[in-house]
Design a protein around this motif. Sequence first.
Motif, PDB file in Angstrom:
ATOM      1  N   ALA A 287     -18.022  -2.991   3.639  1.00 35.15           N
ATOM      2  CA  ALA A 287     -17.228  -4.360   3.885  1.00 35.15           C
ATOM      3  C   ALA A 287     -16.435  -4.791   2.361  1.00 35.15           C
ATOM      4  CB  ALA A 287     -17.428  -5.246   4.803  1.00 35.15           C
ATOM      5  N   VAL A 288     -15.201  -4.752   2.293  1.00 31.79           N
ATOM      6  CA  VAL A 288     -14.753  -5.495   1.089  1.00 31.79           C
ATOM      7  C   VAL A 288     -14.443  -6.847   1.043  1.00 31.79           C
ATOM      8  CG1 VAL A 288     -13.456  -3.291   0.169  1.00 31.79           C
ATOM      9  CG2 VAL A 288     -12.349  -4.870   1.693  1.00 31.79           C
ATOM     10  N   LYS A 289     -14.256  -7.607   2.301  1.00 29.98           N
ATOM     11  CA  LYS A 289     -14.341  -8.774   2.587  1.00 29.98           C
ATOM     12  C   LYS A 289     -14.779  -9.021   3.908  1.00 29.98           C
ATOM     13  CE  LYS A 289      -9.937  -9.331   2.104  1.00 29.98           C
ATOM     14  NZ  LYS A 289      -8.339  -9.928   2.222  1.00 29.98           N
ATOM     15  N   VAL A 290     -15.374 -10.258   3.909  1.00 27.30           N
ATOM     16  CA  VAL A 290     -15.880 -10.737   5.372  1.00 27.30           C
ATOM     17  C   VAL A 290     -15.499 -12.108   5.617  1.00 27.30           C
ATOM     18  CG1 VAL A 290     -18.074 -11.250   6.547  1.00 27.30           C
ATOM     19  CG2 VAL A 290     -18.209  -9.637   4.715  1.00 27.30           C
TER      20      VAL A 290
ATOM     21  N   ARG B 231     -12.594   5.687   6.395  1.00 26.50           N
ATOM     22  CA  ARG B 231     -11.750   6.922   6.523  1.00 26.50           C
ATOM     23  C   ARG B 231     -10.559   6.574   6.575  1.00 26.50           C
ATOM     24  NH1 ARG B 231     -14.698  10.205  11.516  1.00 26.50           N
ATOM     25  NH2 ARG B 231     -16.947  10.271  10.721  1.00 26.50           N
ATOM     26  N   ILE B 232     -10.039   5.506   7.027  1.00 29.13           N
ATOM     27  CA  ILE B 232      -8.657   5.100   7.339  1.00 29.13           C
ATOM     28  C   ILE B 232      -8.139   3.978   6.227  1.00 29.13           C
ATOM     29  CG2 ILE B 232      -8.285   6.136   9.425  1.00 29.13           C
ATOM     30  CD1 ILE B 232      -8.811   3.494  10.877  1.00 29.13           C
ATOM     31  N   GLY B 233      -9.081   3.491   5.541  1.00 28.46           N
ATOM     32  CA  GLY B 233      -8.662   2.025   4.824  1.00 28.46           C
ATOM     33  C   GLY B 233      -9.935   1.370   4.169  1.00 28.46           C
ATOM     34  N   GLU B 234      -9.751   0.228   3.958  1.00 26.61           N
ATOM     35  CA  GLU B 234     -10.637  -0.527   3.266  1.00 26.61           C
ATOM     36  C   GLU B 234     -11.441  -1.629   4.326  1.00 26.61           C
ATOM     37  OE1 GLU B 234      -8.978  -2.323  -0.159  1.00 26.61           O
ATOM     38  OE2 GLU B 234      -9.775  -1.200  -1.328  1.00 26.61           O
ATOM     39  N   PRO B 235     -12.362  -1.539   4.750  1.00 28.18           N
ATOM     40  CA  PRO B 235     -12.869  -2.390   5.918  1.00 28.18           C
ATOM     41  C   PRO B 235     -12.934  -3.867   5.565  1.00 28.18           C
ATOM     42  CG  PRO B 235     -14.404  -0.589   5.624  1.00 28.18           C
ATOM     43  CD  PRO B 235     -13.511  -0.527   4.386  1.00 28.18           C
ATOM     44  N   VAL B 236     -12.481  -4.705   6.315  1.00 32.27           N
ATOM     45  CA  VAL B 236     -12.446  -6.008   6.452  1.00 32.27           C
ATOM     46  C   VAL B 236     -12.904  -6.654   7.541  1.00 32.27           C
ATOM     47  CG1 VAL B 236     -11.047  -8.332   6.396  1.00 32.27           C
ATOM     48  CG2 VAL B 236     -10.393  -6.372   4.872  1.00 32.27           C
ATOM     49  N   ALA B 237     -14.355  -7.115   7.399  1.00 33.03           N
ATOM     50  CA  ALA B 237     -15.195  -7.776   8.495  1.00 33.03           C
ATOM     51  C   ALA B 237     -14.760  -8.824   9.208  1.00 33.03           C
ATOM     52  CB  ALA B 237     -16.632  -7.559   8.230  1.00 33.03           C
ATOM     53  N   VAL B 238     -14.870  -9.247  10.482  1.00 33.98           N
ATOM     54  CA  VAL B 238     -14.682 -10.199  10.982  1.00 33.98           C
ATOM     55  C   VAL B 238     -15.762 -10.735  11.808  1.00 33.98           C
ATOM     56  CG1 VAL B 238     -13.106 -11.820  12.390  1.00 33.98           C
ATOM     57  CG2 VAL B 238     -12.210 -10.044  11.224  1.00 33.98           C
ATOM     58  N   ALA B 239     -16.467 -11.730  11.169  1.00 30.85           N
ATOM     59  CA  ALA B 239     -17.838 -12.357  11.765  1.00 30.85           C
ATOM     60  C   ALA B 239     -17.676 -13.745  12.711  1.00 30.85           C
ATOM     61  CB  ALA B 239     -19.212 -12.339  10.886  1.00 30.85           C
TER      62      ALA B 239
END
Length: 320
Positions: A53-56, A28-36
Amino acid sequence: MAEVLVYVDHVDGAVRKPTLELLTLARRIGEPVAVALGTGAEATAPALAEHGAVKVLTADAAEFADYLVVPKVDALQAAYDAVAPAAVLFPSSAEAKEIAARLAVRIGSGLITDAIDLTADDKGPVATQSVFAAAYSTKSRVSKGTPVITVKPNSAAVEPAPAAGAVEPLAVSFGATATGTKIVSRTPRESTGRPELTEAAIVVSGGRGVNGAENFAVIEALADSLGAAVGASRAAVDAGWYPHSNQVGQTGKSVSPQLYIASGISGAIQHRAGMQTSKTIVAVNKDAEAPIFDLVDYGVVGDLFEVVPQLTEEIKVRKG
């Protein structure tokens, strides 16, 4: 569009449901970048990509497993420095809230905890919280730095939205305090086979009206027929009828399931504070004047030992 960091809660690569909810809100507020982080971090990528997630960003090191939260804070700070996100989102678990608070201090930002909704306007993210024992809802925004926000489980429906999910290694330099507190032993929690209480979509709870530890079998049977978690009021826990880890309330756990069934629970403010944000609330109580009936969507005035077994059998018949 600005990027939004999402901290991934996973177990050996299996992504837990609150993280998928965060990805829905992050979109809703941007492009999700996940941190695993930790063992199985790269294995999270397919599920994260499926949900937007656009990036992980992944990192694995012994420090994540052998020490307490500081190594993970170091990693989140590294991700923050690399991405310069519009916001950083965490699930509202005990560990994630500690990581979020430490990160907020490090980057000089404001922190919002236990949000139940997230939107955005031209000034940035706006978080909705349930406050004062859920008597009020507030809308807040962080006025300094990058918003760091923790979100309660079951606050958003999981919505798949396939994205690239490109896996990128995250370079982490651990600070001097990362190894200051070492984990010396672990004891696995005995599994009941039921969902985690704070993450369950359905919760069935029992209170003083259950009238004994042996009678919680009635509550458990209904929960098992629904695939639900089992909760208990403070009165039931204090009486020794059910473990404290299952207590729902102000001094226990806060839950926000799609369906909450309260049996033999009067509805004291202490209990209401932990479950009032449930989407649909059903109560069974033989006292027609019980405060719980002021809160519910559906109420049954009757003896739980007559009503609940009939409900359990009807559910089994319909499922069968």
